[in-house]
Design an enzyme around this catalytic site. Structure first.
Site, PDB file in Angstrom:
ATOM      1  N   ASP A 118     -35.861 -54.564  43.777  1.00 44.75           N
ATOM      2  CA  ASP A 118     -34.979 -53.454  44.150  1.00 44.75           C
ATOM      3  C   ASP A 118     -33.787 -53.551  43.214  1.00 44.75           C
ATOM      4  OD1 ASP A 118     -33.111 -51.722  45.202  1.00 44.75           O
ATOM      5  OD2 ASP A 118     -32.964 -52.690  47.163  1.00 44.75           O
ATOM      6  N   LYS A 174     -26.183 -48.189  37.499  1.00 38.86           N
ATOM      7  CA  LYS A 174     -27.320 -47.335  37.850  1.00 38.86           C
ATOM      8  C   LYS A 174     -26.938 -45.852  37.855  1.00 38.86           C
ATOM      9  CE  LYS A 174     -30.822 -47.075  41.534  1.00 38.86           C
ATOM     10  NZ  LYS A 174     -31.244 -47.773  42.755  1.00 38.86           N
ATOM     11  N   GLU A 177     -37.789 -45.679  46.242  1.00 43.70           N
ATOM     12  CA  GLU A 177     -37.165 -46.575  47.224  1.00 43.70           C
ATOM     13  C   GLU A 177     -37.539 -46.256  48.681  1.00 43.70           C
ATOM     14  OE1 GLU A 177     -33.077 -46.367  46.033  1.00 43.70           O
ATOM     15  OE2 GLU A 177     -33.533 -47.398  44.162  1.00 43.70           O
ATOM     16  N   ASP A 180     -31.663 -43.443  53.568  1.00 49.26           N
ATOM     17  CA  ASP A 180     -31.177 -44.556  52.746  1.00 49.26           C
ATOM     18  C   ASP A 180     -29.806 -44.220  52.177  1.00 49.26           C
ATOM     19  OD1 ASP A 180     -30.613 -46.479  50.850  1.00 49.26           O
ATOM     20  OD2 ASP A 180     -32.592 -46.478  49.938  1.00 49.26           O
TER      21      ASP A 180
HETATM   22 MG    MG Z   1     -30.730 -49.347  47.652  1.00 47.67          MG
END
Ligand code: MG
Ligand code: ADP
Length: 566
Positions: free
Chosen positions: A8, A70, A145, A168
């Site tokens: 991850d 990111k 994800e 999420d």
């Molecule tokens: Mg995450």
């Protein structure tokens, strides 16, 4: 032990795991920590330092620490004192994880599954893959994800059939996905999100609550205030009020910041409210009502906030499931997928969907959808195209992504030309194939079916699409649905009218002899009506003109048919 690791690669924190004796386990570093902050510190003249130590360096040398990289993934921007690309910086984090994993398992690991937000576009997925390669991995799969999180949840529960929503809310990205689980088979029914929305935004809002003139603080003061804001936020998930002491903040003077739960709720409400729209949209796309879901799972560190839980409860009208560890669910899922690929776990299959429609520009500037939005991937689809004019030497293929009817309102991902031998219009045949692989990456192939000449489109850098833009695209497609449809109808009718004008003209010159003067005059008049109707851009008028020309050419059509038979 499986030799593929699951990773991850988060905006804030990253984790790595491996399947051992059929179970996914997350690997800790030398300090026993499984969470590695996605931060890199570049000391002057020394090797980069990654993780918790890099975060600590933020208050002494903030300009030398890069975090939340990111958010720049897939863009041409560079960061840090060494001016590295987002891939290069992400590769440093991945290399650190690789080292931690190798130390934990006692041998080299070279293959990996890496997760990305479901909403990452082609450029962002490719950049993630390249980061993995730069770190020395063979990237076996890029996995969404929320799919990973649902996988972790399902394996844990052993449930055979379920409709699951995954909410999420991490440090930098928000994703809402709706998945259908059917006897080990996963299908993502819909997905929606925003790569620029997360806990970071709440930190920023707390900071500006304390220091509206944040820009006037020294970099060190700013970094310390940020750390205090994060600490307050974390503590307020479990306490009603909290305070943090910052000694020697202004020279010899200390600073004490304090905040209550209700103040934090007020500050973060507008940010958390932004997730409502995405949830509504995903439900609409999946054609589901909230009560038709079996489970809503919370993933991402920021879902520990009570206000987030309240908001989710309101949106879905139920108690969210908080059983998975919100920090670890995605990494566990990535590890399970790695185990599946390595053959260490069986009976699970993953299906993902495309977030936006993909297509081509065709005659009249229309969007011609090849792969509709929310199609299950991997997928392959194609269509045949031909030329619009005689002796056309080339055809330009514009690859588009979006939900609008007119090509110009969608995003152009790429463009290329396919050439052919001169031939009458309608003769050349170009087959265009779109293929989205299991990683969600698009390959476009165009083939001249007569000569076999082929062109393959390399989507080096897809347009830099932020998720605000995706959100805007979806919103616009709803808002402009009526105008868009009117414009498409008009364009299609106009194309037909032009085609008809050309056909009648050529027949008139070829077989004019068999026509009466009245007939000729009628047709000529109907044709000029048609041209005027086209120029007027009035659909109703064009429709009438079409009918009139049709009527006027009835005799002519019969005549041609007769000639042909004779
Ligand atoms: Mg995450
Ligand atoms: P990412 O997927 O972006 O790497 P994570 O899932 O690790 O993010 O979540 C990180 C975010 O969660 C950060 O904004 C962090 O401040 C927040 N967070 C972690 N623990 C808590 C907590 N106890 N209360 C509120 N927010 C938290």
């Amino acid at each position: 032990m499986s030799d593929i690791v699951g990773i991850d690669l988060g905006t804030t924190n990253s984790l790595i795991g491996v399947v051992e004796s059929g179970f996914p386990i997350l690997l800790a570093d030398d300090n026993g920590e499984r969470l590695t902050p996605s931060a890199v510190y570049f000391p002057d003249g020394a090797e980069p330092i990654i993780g918790r130590a890099a975060l600590r360096a933020r208050s002494v040398a903030p300009q030398r620490v890069v975090s939340s990289i990111k958010r720049l993934m897939g863009s041409a921007q560079r960061a840090g004192p060494l001016d590295l690309s987002p891939e290069e910086i992400s590769a440093l984090i991945l290399r650190q994880l690789k080292g931690n994993a190798e130390h934990a398992v006692g041998r080299e690991v070279t293959r990996a599954v890496i997760t990305v937000p479901a909403y990452f576009n082609d450029a962002q997925r490719n950049a993630t893959k390249r980061a993995g390669e730069l770190a020395g991995f063979t990237v076996e799969r890029i996995l969404n994800e929320p799919t990973a999180a649902a996988l972790a949840f399902a394996l844990d529960r052993g449930q055979a059939k379920a409709r699951i929503a995954v909410y999420d809310f991490g440090g930098g990205t928000f994703d809402l996905s709706i998945l259908q689980l059917n006897d080990g088979l996963f299908e993502v029914r819909a997905t929606n999100g925003n790569t620029q929305l997360g806990g970071d935004d709440i930190d920023a809002a707390i900071i500006s609550h304390f220091a509206p003139e944040f820009s006037e603080l020294s970099p060190e003061q700013a970094a310390r205030l940020r750390e205090a804001a994060i600490e307050l936020k974390h503590r307020l998930s479990f306490e009603e009020n909290a305070s943090v002491e910052l000694p020697f903040y202004c020279g010899a003077e200390s600073l004490r910041v304090q905040l209550t739960r209700s103040e934090l709720d007020r500050i973060s409400q507008p940010i958390i409210d932004k997730t409502r729209w995405h949830c509504a949209r995903a439900l609409a796309d999946a054609r589901l009502k909230p009560e038709e879901l079996d489970e809503v799972i919370l993933v991402g560190g920021a879902t520990r906030m009570p206000l987030v839980r309240d908001t989710v409860r309101e949106i879905f009208g139920r108690e969210p499931n908080t059983s998975p560890n919100p920090d670890e669910a995605v990494a566990i899922g990535a590890t399970i997928q790695a185990g599946v690929l390595a053959g260490a776990i069986s009976n699970v299959l993953l299906l993902d969907v495309t977030p936006l429609s993909l297509g081509l520009e065709t005659f009249g500037g229309l969007m011609n959808v090849i792969i509709p939005r929310n199609s299950t991937i991997p997928i392959k689809a194609g269509e045949m195209f031909t030329t619009a004019v005689n002796n056309q030497r080339a055809m330009s293929i514009k690859v588009l992504q979006g939900e609008r009817e007119m090509a110009r309102d969608n995003w152009q991902l790429g463009q290329f030309e396919i050439e052919f031998e001169p031939a009458p219009k309608g003769m050349p045949r170009v087959g265009v194939q779109f293929e989205i692989d299991a990683n969600g990456i698009l390959h476009v192939l165009a083939r001249d079916t007569r000569t076999g000449a082929e062109r393959v489109l390399e989507l080096k850098s897809a347009v830099d699409v932020s998720d605000e833009a995706v959100e805007k695209m979806l919103g616009d497609s709803l808002e402009h649905a009526f105008e868009d449809m009117t414009e498409r109808t008009w364009t299609e009718a106009a194309l037909k009218a032009e085609e008809m004008l050309r056909a009648v003209e050529s027949i008139m010159t070829q077989s004019g002899a068999g026509m009466s003067e009245t007939e000729r005059a009628q047709i000529t008049w109907a044709m000029s009506e048609m041209r005027e109707a086209l120029a007027s851009k009035t659909p109703a008028r064009l429709q009438r003109a079409n009918a009139v020309l049709d009527e006027a050419t009835q005799g002519l059509a019969a005549l041609i048919l007769e000639q042909a038979i004779r």
